[in-house]
Design a protein around this motif. Sequence first.
Motif, mmCIF file in Angstrom:
data_model
loop_
_atom_site.group_PDB
_atom_site.id
_atom_site.type_symbol
_atom_site.label_atom_id
_atom_site.label_comp_id
_atom_site.label_asym_id
_atom_site.label_seq_id
_atom_site.Cartn_x
_atom_site.Cartn_y
_atom_site.Cartn_z
ATOM 1 N N ALA A 12 0.824 -1.206 0.000
ATOM 2 C CA ALA A 12 0.000 0.000 0.000
ATOM 3 C C ALA A 12 0.861 1.261 0.000
ATOM 4 C CB ALA A 12 -0.935 -0.005 1.205
ATOM 5 N N VAL A 18 -1.652 -1.087 -5.027
ATOM 6 C CA VAL A 18 -2.906 -1.323 -4.312
ATOM 7 C C VAL A 18 -3.524 -2.670 -4.675
ATOM 8 C CG1 VAL A 18 -5.184 -0.384 -3.787
ATOM 9 C CG2 VAL A 18 -3.289 1.167 -4.270
ATOM 10 N N LEU A 31 -12.886 0.732 4.174
ATOM 11 C CA LEU A 31 -11.498 0.446 3.838
ATOM 12 C C LEU A 31 -11.369 0.000 2.382
ATOM 13 C CD1 LEU A 31 -8.535 0.089 4.704
ATOM 14 C CD2 LEU A 31 -9.105 -2.245 5.373
ATOM 15 N N GLN A 37 -11.582 2.963 0.237
ATOM 16 C CA GLN A 37 -10.357 3.756 0.372
ATOM 17 C C GLN A 37 -9.221 3.156 -0.460
ATOM 18 O OE1 GLN A 37 -9.440 4.610 4.451
ATOM 19 N NE2 GLN A 37 -7.548 5.703 3.969
ATOM 20 N N LEU A 38 -9.133 1.841 -0.465
ATOM 21 C CA LEU A 38 -8.107 1.177 -1.273
ATOM 22 C C LEU A 38 -8.374 1.380 -2.764
ATOM 23 C CD1 LEU A 38 -7.681 -2.113 0.768
ATOM 24 C CD2 LEU A 38 -5.829 -0.550 0.175
ATOM 25 N N GLN A 89 -7.439 4.799 -3.712
ATOM 26 C CA GLN A 89 -5.994 4.925 -3.849
ATOM 27 C C GLN A 89 -5.528 4.321 -5.180
ATOM 28 O OE1 GLN A 89 -4.046 6.585 -1.543
ATOM 29 N NE2 GLN A 89 -2.479 6.432 -3.140
ATOM 30 N N GLN A 141 -0.806 10.594 1.469
ATOM 31 C CA GLN A 141 -2.082 9.922 1.200
ATOM 32 C C GLN A 141 -1.885 8.411 1.158
ATOM 33 O OE1 GLN A 141 -5.106 11.135 1.061
ATOM 34 N NE2 GLN A 141 -6.185 9.306 0.362
ATOM 35 N N ARG A 142 -0.784 7.977 0.525
ATOM 36 C CA ARG A 142 -0.467 6.550 0.508
ATOM 37 C C ARG A 142 -0.254 6.029 1.929
ATOM 38 N NH1 ARG A 142 4.225 5.432 -3.974
ATOM 39 N NH2 ARG A 142 2.990 5.653 -5.902
ATOM 40 N N THR A 193 -3.460 5.568 3.807
ATOM 41 C CA THR A 193 -4.147 4.347 3.386
ATOM 42 C C THR A 193 -3.462 3.120 3.976
ATOM 43 O OG1 THR A 193 -4.834 5.385 1.304
ATOM 44 C CG2 THR A 193 -4.877 2.984 1.402
ATOM 45 N N GLU A 253 -4.336 2.678 7.613
ATOM 46 C CA GLU A 253 -5.679 2.143 7.805
ATOM 47 C C GLU A 253 -5.699 0.633 7.548
ATOM 48 O OE1 GLU A 253 -8.340 3.629 8.936
ATOM 49 O OE2 GLU A 253 -7.369 5.582 9.127
#
Length: 226
Positions: free
Chosen positions: A72, A77, A98, A101-102, A105, A166-167, A170, A173
């Motif tokens: 991630a 991803v 989640l 969110q993935l 990304q 941002q990565r 993620t 999380e």
Amino acid sequence: MASSKKLISREEWEKRLNNVKIRKEDMNKLVMNFLVTEGNVEAAKKFRMESGTHPDIDLATITDRMAVKKAAQCGNVKDAIEKINDLNPEILDTNPQLFFQLQQQRLIELIRNGKVEEALEFAQEELAPRAEENQSFLEELERTISLVAFEDTSNCPVGELLDISQRLKTASEVNAAVLTSQSNEKDPKLPSLLKMLIWAQNKLDKKAAYPCINDLSNARLEDPTF
């Protein structure tokens, strides 16, 4: 005007601190908890040998979790999702936030790499159906798609989506979700204790002048200033 605070000398303060008994075993468990939660496998193994402190989980599971987190962090991803499903398919099945969110990304990575047509197709097929049922998902999708409208993303109002932070967000999380699925705490205890220390000192500052810790990196007591 004379200070109404109680003055506590260094000698008295250190005496009070020395009267607080903390077992070495508890300190070792705190350190092990931090190493395990943060995924420092080698350090955890070495600390186990040196201190005799045994972790609450099989250290081998940390390697798998860190592989997911690293994927991630690197923007891989699709690989991260596959690794999560290999570990436990229920993680994403029971956590739509989640999973979205993935996928968001993944969309960001396509846009970062200039694959605009593929990004738009991916957004339409994978993200739009979920966004139709969730307002917050829709807002995030619209924010992400707006990146396409800017050739120079440095002038884009949502350009921070392309930041490495941002990565990392993620990945964090994902790490927390895997930990939770393994019935482990998602956050290490040590940072929480340090926050409690700062909170307690701020409270005490209103009533007393005493040697306190201003720099957590060295934990030195510093005499009060007036």
